[in-house]
Design an enzyme around this catalytic site. Sequence first.
Site, PDB file in Angstrom:
ATOM      1  N   TYR A  27       0.782  -1.239   0.000  1.00 51.77           N
ATOM      2  CA  TYR A  27       0.000   0.000   0.000  1.00 51.77           C
ATOM      3  C   TYR A  27       0.811   1.285   0.000  1.00 51.77           C
ATOM      4  CZ  TYR A  27      -4.191  -2.683   0.425  1.00 51.77           C
ATOM      5  OH  TYR A  27      -5.211  -3.547   0.156  1.00 51.77           O
ATOM      6  N   GLY A  29       2.814   4.020  -1.650  1.00 47.44           N
ATOM      7  CA  GLY A  29       2.865   4.423  -3.048  1.00 47.44           C
ATOM      8  C   GLY A  29       1.451   4.622  -3.556  1.00 47.44           C
ATOM      9  N   GLY A  31      -2.105   3.561  -4.758  1.00 54.17           N
ATOM     10  CA  GLY A  31      -3.060   2.451  -4.718  1.00 54.17           C
ATOM     11  C   GLY A  31      -2.588   1.303  -3.853  1.00 54.17           C
ATOM     12  N   HIS A  47      -4.094   5.348   5.248  1.00 50.59           N
ATOM     13  CA  HIS A  47      -4.082   6.671   4.630  1.00 50.59           C
ATOM     14  C   HIS A  47      -4.386   6.653   3.143  1.00 50.59           C
ATOM     15  CE1 HIS A  47      -2.099   7.586   8.444  1.00 50.59           C
ATOM     16  NE2 HIS A  47      -2.748   8.706   8.310  1.00 50.59           N
ATOM     17  N   ASP A  48      -4.512   5.483   2.536  1.00 49.08           N
ATOM     18  CA  ASP A  48      -4.868   5.411   1.109  1.00 49.08           C
ATOM     19  C   ASP A  48      -6.318   5.753   0.885  1.00 49.08           C
ATOM     20  OD1 ASP A  48      -2.570   5.002  -0.208  1.00 49.08           O
ATOM     21  OD2 ASP A  48      -2.921   2.899  -0.695  1.00 49.08           O
TER      22      ASP A  48
END
Length: 48
Positions: A27, A29, A31, A47-48
Amino acid sequence: NLVQFKTLIMKIAGRSVVYKYFYYGCYCGWGGIGQPRDATDRCCFVHD
């Protein structure tokens, strides 16, 4: 977001090493898929 992540890394490491996390785990980076691999990857997942 990535700006907050960079700020966090700067406070902990004292230098910018955020580029090392762009392709870390599932996760960190852009997506992501699958289960987070560890605590750092879980932080990116949240946090995505």
